[in-house]
Design a protein around this motif. Structure first.
Motif, short mmCIF file in Angstrom:
data_model
loop_
_atom_site.label_atom_id
_atom_site.label_comp_id
_atom_site.label_asym_id
_atom_site.label_seq_id
_atom_site.Cartn_x
_atom_site.Cartn_y
_atom_site.Cartn_z
N ASP A 109 0.83 -1.24 0.13
CA ASP A 109 0.24 0.10 0.03
C ASP A 109 0.92 1.15 -0.06
O ASP A 109 0.51 2.20 -0.62
CB ASP A 109 -0.91 -0.18 1.15
N PHE A 110 1.97 1.08 0.65
CA PHE A 110 2.80 2.21 0.70
C PHE A 110 3.37 2.61 -0.85
O PHE A 110 3.58 3.92 -1.23
CB PHE A 110 4.23 2.11 1.72
N ALA A 111 3.86 1.37 -1.47
CA ALA A 111 4.46 1.87 -2.88
C ALA A 111 3.37 2.29 -3.59
O ALA A 111 3.67 3.16 -4.53
CB ALA A 111 4.99 0.42 -3.39
N LEU A 112 2.08 1.55 -3.73
CA LEU A 112 0.96 2.04 -4.41
C LEU A 112 0.63 3.48 -4.28
O LEU A 112 0.26 4.57 -4.96
CB LEU A 112 -0.06 1.14 -4.42
N GLY A 113 0.71 3.95 -2.74
CA GLY A 113 0.15 5.27 -2.37
C GLY A 113 1.35 6.44 -2.88
O GLY A 113 1.02 7.62 -3.37
N SER A 114 2.51 5.81 -2.95
CA SER A 114 3.69 6.73 -3.16
C SER A 114 3.55 7.00 -4.91
O SER A 114 3.71 8.05 -5.23
CB SER A 114 4.98 6.14 -2.89
N PHE A 174 10.84 11.08 -10.45
CA PHE A 174 9.99 10.86 -9.23
C PHE A 174 10.35 9.36 -8.94
O PHE A 174 11.09 8.99 -8.01
CB PHE A 174 8.41 10.97 -9.54
N PHE A 175 10.07 8.56 -9.77
CA PHE A 175 10.27 7.13 -9.64
C PHE A 175 12.03 6.60 -9.47
O PHE A 175 12.17 5.89 -8.55
CB PHE A 175 9.75 6.41 -10.66
N VAL A 176 12.63 7.42 -10.26
CA VAL A 176 14.11 7.02 -10.18
C VAL A 176 14.62 7.41 -8.85
O VAL A 176 15.27 6.93 -7.95
CB VAL A 176 14.89 7.65 -11.17
N GLY A 177 14.20 8.68 -8.27
CA GLY A 177 14.57 9.18 -7.25
C GLY A 177 14.00 8.30 -5.87
O GLY A 177 14.79 7.69 -4.93
N THR A 182 14.91 3.54 -1.87
CA THR A 182 14.71 2.28 -1.33
C THR A 182 15.85 1.41 -1.09
O THR A 182 15.88 0.69 -0.33
CB THR A 182 13.48 1.33 -2.23
N VAL A 183 17.06 1.77 -2.09
CA VAL A 183 18.17 0.95 -1.79
C VAL A 183 18.86 1.44 -0.46
O VAL A 183 19.38 0.63 0.05
CB VAL A 183 19.10 1.36 -3.19
N TYR A 184 18.89 2.74 -0.14
CA TYR A 184 19.36 3.17 1.00
C TYR A 184 18.51 2.52 2.45
O TYR A 184 19.20 2.01 3.21
CB TYR A 184 19.17 4.60 1.25
N ALA A 242 12.37 1.43 -12.77
CA ALA A 242 12.51 2.01 -11.45
C ALA A 242 11.49 1.79 -10.61
O ALA A 242 11.61 1.47 -9.31
CB ALA A 242 12.79 3.49 -11.69
N ALA A 243 10.27 1.86 -11.01
CA ALA A 243 9.10 1.63 -10.18
C ALA A 243 9.06 0.03 -9.57
O ALA A 243 8.93 0.06 -8.46
CB ALA A 243 7.77 1.79 -10.95
N LEU A 244 9.05 -0.84 -10.49
CA LEU A 244 9.11 -2.27 -10.10
C LEU A 244 10.29 -2.35 -9.20
O LEU A 244 10.27 -3.18 -8.34
CB LEU A 244 9.07 -3.17 -11.31
N PHE A 245 11.44 -2.00 -9.65
CA PHE A 245 12.72 -2.56 -8.69
C PHE A 245 12.50 -1.70 -7.24
O PHE A 245 12.86 -2.19 -6.36
CB PHE A 245 13.94 -1.65 -9.53
N GLY A 246 12.03 -0.39 -7.36
CA GLY A 246 11.72 0.27 -6.05
C GLY A 246 10.82 -0.56 -5.09
O GLY A 246 10.94 -0.79 -3.89
N PHE A 247 9.82 -1.26 -5.71
CA PHE A 247 8.58 -1.87 -4.93
C PHE A 247 9.10 -3.30 -4.58
O PHE A 247 9.15 -3.89 -3.33
CB PHE A 247 7.49 -2.19 -6.03
#
Length: 257
Positions: A109-114, A174-177, A182-184, A242-247
């Motif tokens: 939900d956090f990923a979708l909300g972001s 946005f998504f790259v940032g 998320t890596v951090y 970037a979006a999929l990787f971040g999630f």
């Protein structure tokens, strides 16, 4: 009956997650200064600095000779706004993620909300930049021939092209940032060093390959043929990755102490 019994709980969870996604969006917007105030302030400051420069050029250019003023159409000053969007992507994840987990928000939900936040902000800022490009052209560069929102790189073409160009570009940053942050969250400083080390090595390998194969002319011609709109469209696959990787990274990330 068996099918209903198997699907109903999943449907119920899906329906119940929608309000939580919206709540994550509202949580991100608690501090509107970060997501709305600061970008507009940066935009206004950049415009003010540019306008002063345009006036100085306009005043010092002889009548009938506007070559110097026309040079402003190669401006890239708007890039600072896009770069700040990457900073917003980093900030909203790092600052809001611990609070969201504290409110029993799932990582999905956090990923979708972001993602919803990034979409809403991209629509808002793409609309602002598009409107400003039309005003800039209608006023002949704000009366002094300046260019900031409609240059050779962007801010031209039809209304859908202008808006989508800004929208896709904003989504990219946005998504790259967010993916970087998320890596951090997952691997802290070591993850950041490895991430940027890999980015540098990939860039170095690409430069080396292009140089050794004498393909710089081909690369340059590709940018010319694709145009600014075509280049922005090519950012969509990177944005999706970037979006999929971040999630994927966020699923096992823990808040920063």
């Amino acid at each position: 009956m068996t099918t209903l019994a198997a699907t109903s709980p999943a449907a119920a969870r899906s329906a119940a997650s929608a309000p939580r996604v919206v709540n994550v969006l509202r949580l991100h917007l608690t501090n509107k200064w970060t997501t709305l105030g600061t970008p507009l302030l940066i935009l206004a400051f950049i415009f003010f600095v540019n306008y002063v420069i345009w006036v100085l050029i306009y005043r010092s250019t002889p009548d009938g000779d506007r070559e110097a003023v026309q040079g402003t159409q190669y401006s890239g000053s708007i890039a600072y706004v896009f770069i700040y969007m990457a900073i917003i992507g980093i900030q909203v994840v790092l600052r809001t993620f611990p609070f969201a987990l504290g409110f029993s928000v799932t990582r999905r939900d956090f990923a979708l909300g972001s993602a919803l936040l990034f979409g809403v902000l991209s629509v808002i800022y793409a609309a602002i930049l598009t409107i400003m490009s039309y005003i800039e052209q209608a006023t002949d560069g704000w009366g002094v021939g300046g260019h900031m929102f409609s240059t050779v790189w962007y801010g031209n073409g039809s209304l859908p092209e202008r808006f989508s160009q800004e929208f896709f570009g904003l989504l990219f940053f946005f998504f790259v940032g967010a993916a970087v942050s998320t890596v951090y969250l997952r691997w802290r400083s070591l993850g950041q060093m490895l991430l940027w080390g890999i980015v540098v090595l990939i860039g170095l390998a690409a430069v080396t390959l292009i140089t050794l194969t004498n393909n710089w002319t081909v690369i340059g011609q590709w940018f010319v043929d694709a145009g600014s709109y075509g280049v922005v469209l090519w950012t969509l696959p990177i944005t999706a990755v970037a979006a999929l990787f971040g999630f994927w990274v966020l699923r096992r990330a823990t808040p920063v102490n």
